[in-house]
Write a protein that holds these residues in place. Structure first.
Motif, short mmCIF file in Angstrom:
data_model
loop_
_atom_site.label_atom_id
_atom_site.label_comp_id
_atom_site.label_asym_id
_atom_site.label_seq_id
_atom_site.Cartn_x
_atom_site.Cartn_y
_atom_site.Cartn_z
N UNK A 42 33.29 48.62 42.20
CA UNK A 42 34.17 48.85 43.06
C UNK A 42 35.43 49.61 42.29
N UNK A 43 35.93 48.63 41.33
CA UNK A 43 37.21 49.63 40.82
C UNK A 43 38.19 48.38 41.02
N UNK A 44 38.77 48.05 39.95
CA UNK A 44 39.87 47.30 40.37
C UNK A 44 41.13 47.33 39.94
N UNK A 45 42.14 46.70 40.72
CA UNK A 45 43.70 47.78 40.20
C UNK A 45 44.22 46.87 39.02
N UNK A 46 45.19 47.17 38.08
CA UNK A 46 45.79 46.49 37.23
C UNK A 46 47.27 46.75 37.67
N UNK A 47 48.41 46.25 37.75
CA UNK A 47 49.97 46.77 38.29
C UNK A 47 50.77 45.54 37.20
N UNK A 48 51.96 46.11 36.43
CA UNK A 48 52.71 45.71 36.16
C UNK A 48 53.45 45.05 37.46
N UNK A 49 54.30 43.91 37.02
CA UNK A 49 55.34 43.79 37.43
C UNK A 49 56.26 42.90 37.37
N UNK A 50 57.34 41.50 37.08
CA UNK A 50 58.41 41.28 36.54
C UNK A 50 58.34 39.96 37.48
N UNK A 51 58.36 38.63 37.28
CA UNK A 51 58.19 37.80 37.14
C UNK A 51 59.81 37.54 36.99
N UNK A 52 60.27 35.23 37.21
CA UNK A 52 61.19 34.41 37.07
C UNK A 52 61.31 34.51 35.47
N UNK A 53 60.17 33.94 35.00
CA UNK A 53 59.93 34.52 33.55
C UNK A 53 59.93 35.57 32.70
N UNK A 54 59.63 36.55 33.52
CA UNK A 54 59.14 37.90 32.79
C UNK A 54 58.29 38.60 33.20
N UNK A 55 58.01 39.21 32.17
CA UNK A 55 56.39 39.90 32.98
C UNK A 55 55.20 39.85 32.85
N UNK A 56 54.77 40.25 34.11
CA UNK A 56 53.45 39.77 34.14
C UNK A 56 52.50 41.21 34.38
N UNK A 57 50.90 40.90 35.25
CA UNK A 57 49.94 42.02 35.08
C UNK A 57 50.00 41.52 36.38
N UNK A 58 48.87 42.08 37.79
CA UNK A 58 48.98 41.90 39.04
C UNK A 58 47.48 42.61 38.78
N UNK A 59 46.15 41.93 38.78
CA UNK A 59 45.31 41.68 38.76
C UNK A 59 44.30 41.31 40.35
N UNK A 60 44.15 43.02 40.72
CA UNK A 60 43.81 43.39 42.39
C UNK A 60 42.34 43.52 42.71
N UNK A 79 30.39 37.04 56.42
CA UNK A 79 31.75 36.11 57.38
C UNK A 79 32.05 34.97 56.67
N UNK A 80 30.88 34.26 56.22
CA UNK A 80 31.34 32.95 55.61
C UNK A 80 32.03 32.68 54.25
N UNK A 81 31.55 34.13 53.54
CA UNK A 81 31.27 33.22 51.52
C UNK A 81 32.20 35.00 51.58
N UNK A 82 32.93 34.22 50.15
CA UNK A 82 33.48 35.63 49.60
C UNK A 82 34.89 35.77 49.97
N UNK A 83 36.28 36.65 49.44
CA UNK A 83 37.02 37.11 49.93
C UNK A 83 37.18 38.40 49.52
N UNK A 84 37.41 39.03 51.16
CA UNK A 84 37.96 40.55 50.39
C UNK A 84 38.74 41.20 49.94
N UNK A 85 40.02 40.50 49.40
CA UNK A 85 40.71 41.32 48.51
C UNK A 85 41.29 39.97 47.98
N UNK A 86 41.55 39.85 46.18
CA UNK A 86 42.29 38.55 46.02
C UNK A 86 43.15 39.68 44.73
N UNK A 87 44.84 38.70 44.43
CA UNK A 87 45.18 39.06 43.33
C UNK A 87 45.87 37.83 42.81
N UNK A 88 45.13 38.36 41.40
CA UNK A 88 45.88 37.10 40.25
C UNK A 88 46.96 37.85 39.54
N UNK A 89 47.49 36.81 39.46
CA UNK A 89 49.13 37.50 38.27
C UNK A 89 49.23 36.73 37.52
#
Length: 350
Positions: free
Chosen positions: A190-208, A216-226
């Motif tokens: 489907x395609x996964x987005x990778x975006x750089x970001x800044x946190x209090x402890x330094x650089x990070x990447x957001x995996x969307x 209706x009862x299972x899964x997550x439509x969108x999730x973000x992992x930093x």
């Protein structure tokens, strides 16, 4: 029973079908539940190879079904045969009204033919429904399917995912990076987005990630992992991420991923039992190794329930140190607890 040729024969088969529907509890409404759109498509695919209403006996039905797939095949055939019963009875009813209103012999003949074909199919479908519902599962247990969690290399083997990434071709590496971050192969498609970001402890990447197993009862439509760039996973992801506001999209067909791993296995560059889904099991094991809250693990895995993670890698298989600093998802997971989850989090922290 072949195609009927007279009104009397038509009425007899319609009466028999009505009696069988009443006897087996099949009405004009679903009596076997309403599955999701994806499940309905899966059921139709299963039924195509087992149900044939154009022949006496309606196909092979449950013949040759093993123990592992018996429940799903049975559910598929019950669903599809009941839909066939309803649809063909409707067609027959419309054709009978047309037969009654026919003003010429040609119209009457065509209406009788249509009603006859639909009546026979409905009759075969209800008999198939009854046969499938009365069937019993195989007495002998089939050979169990190998679990991907069992394919994970021992911790003593070191960071094998980094080795897979390093040995892969440049075209494969971005997809392997997001598989390492817990994405399903279908989600990579489907395609996964990778975006750089800044946190209090330094650089990070957001995996969307946009969920692939969503109902209706299972899964997550969108999730973000930093993920922090101070971890092995974070450094790999950062090399494929776009700047803030302009994410890079990682996309590769699931079939292509399977071929990629087949080539790596054939070249003996990765352990022989490792597949794309193995990386997802290892990701979950590492989250457990990091002692992450089960609710956050569910979000990171794209689950709607914390219980689902019990089917994935255990804390004993987790190295930890993933560098996950934050997780967000479309909905809050259900947090039912069970012994499997308790065992995964009961070991002392490393």
């Amino acid at each position: 029973m072949g195609i009927v040729g007279t009104k009397q024969e038509l009425f007899e088969i319609v009466r028999e079908t009505t009696r069988l529907c009443s006897e087996h509890g099949v009405g004009m409404r679903d009596s076997v539940g309403k599955p999701s759109g994806k499940t309905t498509a899966d059921y139709a695919k299963i039924a195509r190879s087992r149900l044939n209403l154009d022949e006496e006996g309606a196909g092979r039905l449950m013949d040759g079904v093993n123990r592992q797939s018996w429940v799903k095949v049975r559910s598929a055939l019950l669903h599809v045969t009941e839909r066939a019963i309803r649809e063909n009875r409707r067609i027959c009813d419309v054709a009978q009204r047309a037969l009654k209103a026919a003003s010429t012999p040609q119209e009457a003949s065509e209406a009788l033919q249509t009603a006859s074909e639909a009546a026979v199919k409905a009759n075969r479908a209800v008999k198939a429904f009854a046969a499938v519902r009365a069937s019993e599962g195989p007495a002998e247990r089939s050979q169990p399917k190998a679990s991907k969690r069992r394919s994970l290399p021992p911790l003593a083997k070191g960071e094998w995912r980094q080795a897979i990434y390093d040995r892969a071709t440049p075209a494969m590496r971005a997809a392997i990076a997001v598989l390492w971050a817990g994405a399903r192969p279908a989600e990579v498609e489907l395609g996964i987005q990778l975006e750089k970001t800044a946190t209090e402890s330094g650089e990070a990447v957001i995996v969307r990630i946009h969920g692939a197993k969503l109902t209706e009862k299972s899964g997550q439509e969108v999730r973000e992992i930093v993920v922090s760039d101070q971890s092995d996973l974070g450094r790999v992801l950062m090399s494929h991420a776009g700047p803030k506001g302009r994410p890079c999209i990682v996309k590769r067909p699931a079939a292509r991923l399977n071929k990629d791993f087949s080539k790596l296995r054939a070249a003996r560059k990765i352990p022989k039992r490792i597949s794309p889904y193995s990386l997802r099991h290892a990701f979950c094991a590492d989250l457990k190794g990091d002692r992450m809250d089960p609710s956050d693990i569910a979000k990171a895995m794209g689950h709607a329930s914390a219980r689902s993670q019990g089917h994935y890698g255990s804390v004993r298989q987790g190295r930890g140190r993933l560098g996950v600093v934050a997780v967000e998802a479309s909905r809050e997971p259900r947090t039912e607890w069970n012994r499997g989850l308790e065992a995964n989090h009961a070991l002392p922290a490393p």
